[in-house]
Design an enzyme around this catalytic site. Structure first.
Site, PDB file in Angstrom:
ATOM      1  N   SER A   1      37.536  40.250  37.470  1.00  0.00           N
ATOM      2  CA  SER A   1      38.718  39.870  38.236  1.00  0.00           C
ATOM      3  C   SER A   1      39.820  40.905  38.139  1.00  0.00           C
ATOM      4  CB  SER A   1      39.254  38.528  37.731  1.00  0.00           C
ATOM      5  OG  SER A   1      39.620  38.624  36.363  1.00  0.00           O
TER       6      SER A   1
ATOM      7  N   GLU B   1      35.827  38.667  46.873  1.00  0.00           N
ATOM      8  CA  GLU B   1      36.367  40.009  47.039  1.00  0.00           C
ATOM      9  C   GLU B   1      35.239  41.017  46.784  1.00  0.00           C
ATOM     10  OE1 GLU B   1      41.053  39.743  45.798  1.00  0.00           O
ATOM     11  OE2 GLU B   1      39.619  39.809  44.160  1.00  0.00           O
TER      12      GLU B   1
ATOM     13  N   HIS C   1      33.716  39.693  43.391  1.00  0.00           N
ATOM     14  CA  HIS C   1      34.579  38.795  42.635  1.00  0.00           C
ATOM     15  C   HIS C   1      34.637  37.421  43.301  1.00  0.00           C
ATOM     16  CE1 HIS C   1      38.889  37.629  41.264  1.00  0.00           C
ATOM     17  NE2 HIS C   1      37.978  37.105  40.465  1.00  0.00           N
TER      18      HIS C   1
ATOM     19  N   ASN D   1      44.895  38.759  42.687  1.00  0.00           N
ATOM     20  CA  ASN D   1      45.630  38.813  41.424  1.00  0.00           C
ATOM     21  C   ASN D   1      46.810  39.769  41.473  1.00  0.00           C
ATOM     22  OD1 ASN D   1      44.367  36.864  39.829  1.00  0.00           O
ATOM     23  ND2 ASN D   1      42.663  38.222  39.371  1.00  0.00           N
TER      24      ASN D   1
END
Length: 505
Positions: A123, A156, A144, A194
């Site tokens: 991540s 992702e 991800h 993130n």
């Protein structure tokens, strides 16, 4: 590029929650899946756990018993990596530690065929770092998934400097064939979600630290005005403060201390005290059975409003007028600068300035600023702040008007940008910088934020709805108020505004 054929063997390394979830997704898509974990019996336990989850779906009528059996038959726990020689795709989902993942990838490169894609579910770790030192770094990409993998739609697909574009296209097509919503990302700290999500947490944390309101009120405003599924304090309690704070620190350090990603001292104090959220029974909220959930603050009023005056166009607040008319309130319209007047009060959408500052600079008496709402036609709550010289009577008239429109009204301290507005513009600003730096396309960024963290609207599309010029003005005002680079507007915002274009084409 075509997806991997469903006859291709897929392997998953790591049988924790994420690894098991990924294995389930691949098996549901028709692949034979081999699941490995270095803990004895963990892979077999994970397969049994998947079987139990599927059985619950059968009980609810959402899956046939035959399909349950077929999925589980495609799942094979293994106790040695030597069984991965024929795999076409290996997805590692082990501990988020660079050295551990690098060692595993070196071992996989030696064991697996040269046509096997080596994917990491990391991540936050750099794909370039993971691939460094391998003889064929082009085989390494990020894939991800988001937790829980069987339910969350986003994947992702992350490319490093050496990653083969054709393999990235294959992973993208494969994720799509698995029923996911993939996005293509260049390997940078935090990837899309993130990175871009940092302001969602940061602005609520900052307002709490600055005494804007309590956690329950700020969370309620984000849900009931902003349209988010959860407020920042509820969500970080759910994620775990150790996890959320660690991600923030990782992104902050990876960007060499950029103040846009500065961690919160309040959250650090929770981590230091062991108040990690739901899993420990205490975070911003207390989760023992004796504790009642705290209520958000809500202003009342006994006043009755019969008419108001609109001066100019209210922009995104314009749907509020139909709510007022629907409640039998007379609405008169005349030229002006986009304000709403009721009695002695002047109501306006925040533009990122303090209420007291705007009242003085624009010559507005009894000023009440409104926060942003996702949709003023359907929102159930609105946050306000008031200038210091606003009389109690004027504030009461403003509150009465909003309550008669069917809105709960929460008072915040006079801080620039209130809550939803400053959160949305800072999310849009970070998303714009990611586009500017070639991390991902505008469409993929907005999709990632909707599908990965359930935002009600992509931040770039939201900025377009507000107007790029208005978004830019709010950020400029926030930067002037705080004097910090944290709120510096992205060059893409300035350029798009100058060109008269949109962020989300």
């Amino acid at each position: 590029m075509a997806a991997l054929d469903s006859a291709a063997l897929v392997a998953v390394i790591g049988a924790g929650a994420m690894g098991a979830g990924i294995a389930q997704v691949a098996a549901e898509a028709g692949h034979r899946v081999r699941l490995y974990d270095n803990r004895p019996g963990a892979a077999a336990d994970a397969v049994r756990g998947i079987d139990r989850q599927l059985a619950r779906l059968v009980e609810k009528g959402r899956l046939s018993p035959r399909t349950q059996v077929a999925i589980c038959q495609r799942l094979q726990p293994i106790d040695s990596l030597d069984a991965l020689g024929e795999a076409r795709l290996v997805i590692e989902a082990i501990v988020e530690d660079l050295a551990s993942k690098q060692a595993l990838l070196r071992e996989l490169e030696a064991l697996c065929g040269k046509d096997c894609i080596l994917a990491s579910n990391t991540s936050s770790l750099s794909i370039d770092s993971l691939a460094a030192g391998l003889q064929q770094p082009q085989r390494v990409l990020g894939m991800h998934f988001f937790n829980p993998a069987p339910r969350m739609p986003l994947v992702e697909v992350v490319s490093g400097l050496a990653s083969d574009p054709q393999l990235a296209a294959t992973l993208y097509a494969t994720a799509k064939a698995w029923g996911k919503q993939p996005v293509q990302v260049r390997s940078t700290p935090g990837f899309i979600v993130n990175r871009v999500a940092r302001p969602f947490y940061a602005e609520s944390l900052r307002l709490l630290q600055e005494g804007a309101a309590d956690c329950a009120t700020l969370d309620a405003v984000m849900r009931e005005a902003g349209g988010f599924a959860m407020g920042a304090f509820e969500l970080t309690d759910l994620i775990g403060h150790d996890v959320n704070h660690a991600v923030t620190c990782s992104v902050f350090e990876a960007f060499y201390g950029d103040p846009r990603f500065q961690p919160s001292l309040m959250q650090k104090a929770l981590v230091d005290a062991g108040h990690l959220g739901r899993k420990r029974g205490r975070g911003f909220y207390c989760y023992d059975q004796a504790s009642a959930p705290p209520a958000a603050n809500e202003l009342g009023s006994q006043a009755l409003v019969q008419r108001c005056v609109v001066e100019g166009h209210l922009g995104v607040m314009q749907p509020l007028l139909e709510r007022l008319r629907g409640q039998g309130i007379g609405v008169s319209e005349r030229a002006g600068a986009g304000v709403l007047r009721v009695g002695d009060a002047t109501l306006a959408l925040s533009d990122g300035r303090l209420a007291c500052q705007r009242a003085r600079e624009d010559g507005l008496r009894n000023l009440v600023l409104l926060d942003l709402a996702l949709d003023y036609a359907s929102a159930t709550r609105i946050a306000i702040s008031v200038a210091a010289d606003c009389t109690p009577q004027a504030r009461d008239q403003a509150v009465a008007l909003l309550r008669q429109a069917g809105l709960k009204v929460s008072l915040l301290a006079d801080l620039p940008g209130l809550l939803v507005l400053r959160t949305v513009v800072t999310l849009a600003n970070e998303a714009a910088d990611a586009v500017l730096q070639g991390v991902a396309s505008a469409g993929d960024i907005d999709l990632a934020m909707r599908a990965g963290v359930n935002y009600p609207c992509g931040p770039l599309a939201w900025a377009d709805r507000l107007g790029v010029g208005f978004t830019l003005r709010v950020l400029d005002n926030l930067q002037r108020s705080y004097g910090e680079a944290r709120y510096r507007p992205s060059l893409l915002l300035r350029r798009t505004h100058a060109e008269g274009g949109c962020l989300h084409a």
